[in-house]
Design a protein around this motif. Structure first.
Motif, mmCIF file in Angstrom:
data_model
loop_
_atom_site.group_PDB
_atom_site.id
_atom_site.type_symbol
_atom_site.label_atom_id
_atom_site.label_comp_id
_atom_site.label_asym_id
_atom_site.label_seq_id
_atom_site.Cartn_x
_atom_site.Cartn_y
_atom_site.Cartn_z
ATOM 1 N N ASP A 235 25.950 45.142 46.944
ATOM 2 C CA ASP A 235 27.095 45.277 46.038
ATOM 3 C C ASP A 235 27.906 43.991 45.936
ATOM 4 O O ASP A 235 28.025 43.259 46.912
ATOM 5 C CB ASP A 235 27.996 46.418 46.529
ATOM 6 N N VAL A 236 28.445 43.760 44.766
ATOM 7 C CA VAL A 236 29.234 42.563 44.483
ATOM 8 C C VAL A 236 30.492 42.989 43.746
ATOM 9 O O VAL A 236 30.448 43.932 42.948
ATOM 10 C CB VAL A 236 28.403 41.617 43.557
ATOM 11 N N GLU A 237 31.612 42.334 44.007
ATOM 12 C CA GLU A 237 32.819 42.554 43.213
ATOM 13 C C GLU A 237 33.594 41.249 43.174
ATOM 14 O O GLU A 237 33.658 40.541 44.181
ATOM 15 C CB GLU A 237 33.668 43.670 43.857
ATOM 16 N N MET A 238 34.150 40.880 42.022
ATOM 17 C CA MET A 238 34.900 39.614 41.925
ATOM 18 C C MET A 238 35.975 39.644 40.844
ATOM 19 O O MET A 238 35.824 40.317 39.825
ATOM 20 C CB MET A 238 33.934 38.453 41.656
ATOM 21 N N ALA A 239 37.045 38.916 41.105
ATOM 22 C CA ALA A 239 38.057 38.699 40.067
ATOM 23 C C ALA A 239 37.477 37.633 39.149
ATOM 24 O O ALA A 239 36.817 36.712 39.616
ATOM 25 C CB ALA A 239 39.349 38.212 40.708
ATOM 26 N N PHE A 240 37.689 37.798 37.828
ATOM 27 C CA PHE A 240 37.196 36.748 36.915
ATOM 28 C C PHE A 240 38.361 36.146 36.150
ATOM 29 O O PHE A 240 39.486 36.673 36.193
ATOM 30 C CB PHE A 240 36.114 37.299 35.984
ATOM 31 N N LYS A 241 38.099 35.053 35.453
ATOM 32 C CA LYS A 241 39.193 34.356 34.782
ATOM 33 C C LYS A 241 39.476 34.936 33.401
ATOM 34 O O LYS A 241 40.573 35.355 33.092
ATOM 35 C CB LYS A 241 38.847 32.869 34.652
ATOM 36 N N HIS A 242 38.449 34.915 32.521
ATOM 37 C CA HIS A 242 38.698 35.297 31.129
ATOM 38 C C HIS A 242 37.894 36.508 30.666
ATOM 39 O O HIS A 242 38.360 37.303 29.878
ATOM 40 C CB HIS A 242 38.348 34.118 30.192
ATOM 41 N N HIS A 243 36.640 36.595 31.117
ATOM 42 C CA HIS A 243 35.724 37.559 30.504
ATOM 43 C C HIS A 243 34.734 38.072 31.554
ATOM 44 O O HIS A 243 34.295 37.313 32.417
ATOM 45 C CB HIS A 243 34.961 36.836 29.376
ATOM 46 N N TYR A 244 34.374 39.360 31.440
ATOM 47 C CA TYR A 244 33.445 39.923 32.438
ATOM 48 C C TYR A 244 32.065 39.281 32.377
ATOM 49 O O TYR A 244 31.270 39.423 33.309
ATOM 50 C CB TYR A 244 33.357 41.446 32.292
ATOM 51 N N HIS A 245 31.767 38.584 31.287
ATOM 52 C CA HIS A 245 30.465 37.901 31.232
ATOM 53 C C HIS A 245 30.353 36.782 32.264
ATOM 54 O O HIS A 245 29.245 36.407 32.632
ATOM 55 C CB HIS A 245 30.195 37.377 29.813
ATOM 56 N N PRO A 412 44.102 42.067 39.867
ATOM 57 C CA PRO A 412 43.626 41.182 38.800
ATOM 58 C C PRO A 412 42.423 41.771 38.049
ATOM 59 O O PRO A 412 41.728 42.644 38.582
ATOM 60 C CB PRO A 412 43.198 39.905 39.547
ATOM 61 N N PRO A 413 42.145 41.281 36.832
ATOM 62 C CA PRO A 413 40.940 41.713 36.112
ATOM 63 C C PRO A 413 39.714 41.396 36.963
ATOM 64 O O PRO A 413 39.644 40.322 37.574
ATOM 65 C CB PRO A 413 40.937 40.838 34.847
ATOM 66 N N HIS A 414 38.798 42.335 37.036
ATOM 67 C CA HIS A 414 37.629 42.123 37.910
ATOM 68 C C HIS A 414 36.412 42.878 37.406
ATOM 69 O O HIS A 414 36.528 43.796 36.590
ATOM 70 C CB HIS A 414 37.957 42.513 39.353
ATOM 71 N N ALA A 415 35.269 42.471 37.912
ATOM 72 C CA ALA A 415 33.988 43.109 37.553
ATOM 73 C C ALA A 415 33.069 43.032 38.761
ATOM 74 O O ALA A 415 33.315 42.263 39.691
ATOM 75 C CB ALA A 415 33.359 42.371 36.366
ATOM 76 N N GLY A 416 32.015 43.816 38.739
ATOM 77 C CA GLY A 416 31.094 43.818 39.882
ATOM 78 C C GLY A 416 29.853 44.589 39.526
ATOM 79 O O GLY A 416 29.658 45.004 38.375
#
Ligand code: ATP
Ligand code: AMO
Length: 449
Positions: A235-245, A412-416
């Motif tokens: 599993d991975v999870e991270m805050a991103f800067k602008h876009h989930y891509h 913060p906005p995040h994706a994983g």
């Protein structure tokens, strides 16, 4: 056992004609013996793979009682093979045995022999310890370890923190799949169906980028070739800067780095595996196709596919496999991404596509037309999250109450994403059955009583 000498042991893999004249000691399983005459016998030893050694009359009678699968410690010197009229030598080097000690012996007869090709899948999985002694199975678990190692190495290099989240939970953690209930000091607890809640909470805790390699429990009564009730989640999870891509492209690069490293560094294991599970190496491209879900549906419909597919619903297994074939024809790759899944196919925490609310900012990754990874952007705004939970009929209690706080307190906005280890191994090496990718597989029928 006291007689067994404490000397440096040689690996049989390192012996060649260059070693002639050396005295060696090694430890190996007796794989088989072949008596040629009262003066000559061949012992086949196994250290992952089988090695054939010749011995002479002195040992033949003494060694009659030694069972196959006994572990022996053997010393001798390596000599050039003698060519006789009767037995043309098959080897570059032979061992004149000087000493042989039994280190351990089986006390029960084995249900089948590790190399026995006609043992059924059921028999192999039922008696896993014996099956795991075969070179292909042994190779498989080195490949399993390699996939985890390259996953970890890549993420370490990208500033991710390895975390360990609790497997005992106060509520279900993944809507849509069933949960195991356990007795917990007079009340109910649940086994984590995913590290989903905890890994998102780590992002609210300002960990930035996290990953986990750990067990995942699913109480799905799915007796298929690709479902386990306990599997290993990467599993991975991270805050991103602008876009989930940003996350999606990092994951694409991560997966391709796993492929590259495995194919570059694990050749002997892959070849050993191919003996038992014939298959071609994966094919992938420098640029990975990222296909919007709706476009995937169009591709299926335009190909004349008879399956009942729609932009608003998840694909079935057969549809996915067909789409995999179409993608292979068009882009010549076994690895690709479907992006922007419909809302109905995603759990409550998936971020809706701001441009088209029928879809979500989420993706699946596939190899050979089957899913290996699910991921996407998560809702980090608490009001929107609560609305999505209510729509899905989920009560924010238990572990979910704790989870909600992570967003109320600012996240913060995040994706994983989550990758299934056994799925990747099964599909990369075409095992046909996910159980072979698990050391002691758990499915609805397999748990020993
Ligand atoms: P997800 O990541 O959404 O959990 P998954 O790959 O784990 O996906 P499921 O969501 O459980 O799988 O189911 C997806 C596909 O698996 C469906 O297309 C369904 O056809 C197939 N499937 C699930 N259970 C069974 C079963 N018991 N027999 C046959 N196919 C099944
Ligand atoms: P999902 O439920 O799709 O997503 O699971 C992620 C990946 O885990 C693997 N997988 C399984 N492997 C073996 N047996 C099973 N029963 C099984 N179910 C799933 C698949 C799948 O792609 N929380 C999300 C991930 C995320 O968004 O971060 C999740 O669990 O390879």
């Amino acid at each position: 056992e006291e007689d067994v000498k404490d000397v440096a042991l040689t690996s049989l893999d390192t012996i060649s004609a260059k070693s002639i004249g050396e005295t060696i000691t090694f430890r190996a399983r007796l794989h088989a013996r072949r008596n040629m005459s009262s003066k000559l016998a061949f012992f086949v030893f196994r250290q992952n793979t089988a090695h054939e050694l010749e011995t002479d009359s002195l040992f033949i009678q003494w060694s009659e009682h030694i069972q196959p699968e006994a572990i022996l410690q053997v010393s001798g010197y390596l000599k050039a093979p003698k060519q006789t009229v009767k037995y043309a030598s098959l080897h570059d080097v032979e061992l004149a045995i000087k000493e042989m000690h039994i280190v351990a012996e089986p006390t029960a007869s084995l249900p089948f022999r590790p190399y026995q090709v006609n043992a059924s899948d059921h028999t192999r999985l039922e008696h896993r310890v014996v099956d795991l002694r075969a070179p292909a199975s042994n190779a498989l678990f080195r490949l399993n370890a390699a996939v985890c190692r390259y996953f970890r190495n890549y993420l370490d290099g990208q500033g991710f923190i390895e975390i360990h989240t609790p497997k005992l939970q106060g509520s279900a953690t993944e809507s849509g799949s069933s949960v195991f209930t356990v007795e917990y000091f007079g009340r109910k607890a649940f086994l984590a169906q995913s590290p989903q809640l905890a890994k998102q909470m780590a992002i609210s805790s300002d960990m930035g980028r996290v990953f986990e390699i750990g067990p995942v429990f699913r109480a799905e009564n799915s007796n298929t070739h690709r479902h386990l009730t306990e599997y290993t989640g990467l599993d991975v999870e991270m805050a991103f800067k602008h876009h989930y891509h940003e996350t999606m492209y990092l994951l694409i690069d991560l997966i391709k780095s796993i492929f590259k490293n495995v194919y570059a560094n694990c050749r002997p294991q892959i070849e050993a595996l191919k003996e038992a599970f014939p298959h071609d190496d994966l094919v992938w491209t420098e640029e990975t196709p990222v296909i919007p879900f709706a476009e995937g549906i169009r591709m299926l419909k335009e190909s004349g596919w008879e399956g009942d597919v729609s932009e608003d619903d998840d694909l079935g297994t057969r549809d996915e496999i067909r789409l995999g074939e179409l993608v292979k024809e068009k882009y010549n790759t076994d690895f690709y991404v479907l992006d922007k899944f419909p809302v109905a196919a995603r759990p409550f925490y998936a971020m809706l596509d701001p441009n088209d609310k029928r879809f979500t900012n989420s993706f699946d990754m596939f190899i050979r037309g089957q899913e290996i990874l699910t991921g996407g952007q998560r809702i980090h705004e608490p009001g929107a999250l609560l609305r999505r939970m209510r729509d899905a009929g989920i009560v924010p209690a238990g572990s979910l109450e704790e989870y909600m706080k992570a967003f109320e307190w600012g996240c913060p906005p995040h994706a994983g994403a989550g990758l299934g280890l056994e799925r990747v191994i099964m599909l990369m090496f075409k095992l046909g059955n996910i159980r072979f990718a698990s050391m002691f597989p758990r499915d609805p029928k397999s748990l020993p009583e």
